[in-house]
Write a protein that holds these residues in place. Sequence first.
Motif, PDB file in Angstrom:
ATOM      1  N   ASP A  98       0.848  -1.192   0.000  1.00 38.56           N
ATOM      2  CA  ASP A  98       0.000   0.000   0.000  1.00 38.56           C
ATOM      3  C   ASP A  98       0.885   1.244   0.000  1.00 38.56           C
ATOM      4  O   ASP A  98       2.071   1.184   0.352  1.00 38.56           O
ATOM      5  N   ARG A  99       0.302   2.372  -0.365  1.00 38.00           N
ATOM      6  CA  ARG A  99       1.013   3.649  -0.284  1.00 38.00           C
ATOM      7  C   ARG A  99       1.005   4.122   1.167  1.00 38.00           C
ATOM      8  O   ARG A  99      -0.047   4.186   1.809  1.00 38.00           O
ATOM      9  N   VAL A 100       2.183   4.441   1.652  1.00 39.13           N
ATOM     10  CA  VAL A 100       2.349   4.870   3.046  1.00 39.13           C
ATOM     11  C   VAL A 100       2.890   6.294   3.051  1.00 39.13           C
ATOM     12  O   VAL A 100       3.899   6.579   2.388  1.00 39.13           O
ATOM     13  N   HIS A 101       2.244   7.156   3.804  1.00 39.33           N
ATOM     14  CA  HIS A 101       2.652   8.555   3.912  1.00 39.33           C
ATOM     15  C   HIS A 101       3.398   8.775   5.217  1.00 39.33           C
ATOM     16  O   HIS A 101       2.929   8.370   6.300  1.00 39.33           O
ATOM     17  N   ALA A 102       4.568   9.398   5.127  1.00 40.05           N
ATOM     18  CA  ALA A 102       5.309   9.782   6.328  1.00 40.05           C
ATOM     19  C   ALA A 102       4.759  11.080   6.899  1.00 40.05           C
ATOM     20  O   ALA A 102       4.798  11.315   8.102  1.00 40.05           O
ATOM     21  N   ALA A 103       4.239  11.902   6.039  1.00 39.16           N
ATOM     22  CA  ALA A 103       3.590  13.166   6.404  1.00 39.16           C
ATOM     23  C   ALA A 103       2.353  13.278   5.526  1.00 39.16           C
ATOM     24  O   ALA A 103       2.166  12.501   4.592  1.00 39.16           O
ATOM     25  N   PRO A 104       1.481  14.233   5.812  1.00 41.16           N
ATOM     26  CA  PRO A 104       0.255  14.348   5.017  1.00 41.16           C
ATOM     27  C   PRO A 104       0.497  14.402   3.517  1.00 41.16           C
ATOM     28  O   PRO A 104      -0.301  13.886   2.730  1.00 41.16           O
TER      29      PRO A 104
END
Length: 232
Positions: free
Chosen positions: A3-9
């Motif tokens: 899945d796509r994972v965001h470290a920040a918004p």
Amino acid sequence: MFDRVHAAPREVLASNGDVVEVRELSEKGMRLRNAAGHEAFVAWDKLRDRGGPVRLSYGYATTIDTAQGITSDEHIDALPSGSLASEGLKGYVAESRQRDTTWLVVNEAAERRQVSSHIPLGERREIREADVWQNIVANLSRQPIKASAIDFIKHASGLRRGTVSAVQGGNEPGDRRERAGQGRAAVHRHRDRLGLERAPIVHRMLDYAREVQGRVTERFAPRQGEGRSLSI
């Protein structure tokens, strides 16, 4: 990653198919480092799908389809089941991921089994290293391209033209005989002629077989008072 994972918004740490390095683990999540060197903490809930298990897999090995978008300095193309499971199109994708070096790792036992399956029964032949590499070359040279609608129309047109040419070629001898004042030779006429010519020979063979059968029956027929018999 799956899945796509965001470290920040607005900062993407990893996407589907990316391989990341685990730097630290805890009960709440783990700290990851992506290929660009950026690190971030990712909670376990971000890696689950609707409360299911964590969607992760081992990153040291990926499929050819998953790895077709990546580029690495040194790439390993591993074929643990042998090169028969691959072919030219996938082999090109797998062998073109590197900047410097690609290592091709194959299962020699699987290659030797495939080579042995092509050796005729009863023939003893030593399978050499050159035979193994020749088998790998043959497998990676295959390019099974699926037929499209355009290919179907092209083959159908070729079949039609071939049929027309064959019919014209088959009628040409008959037309030539008619122009010479002779009758057109037909297959069934030729067959009937051969049958009439061979009929007397067949009848003579049947008569001879009946004559031999009668002689054998008379020779080995049980005599009066004897219990011996012979079935033919």
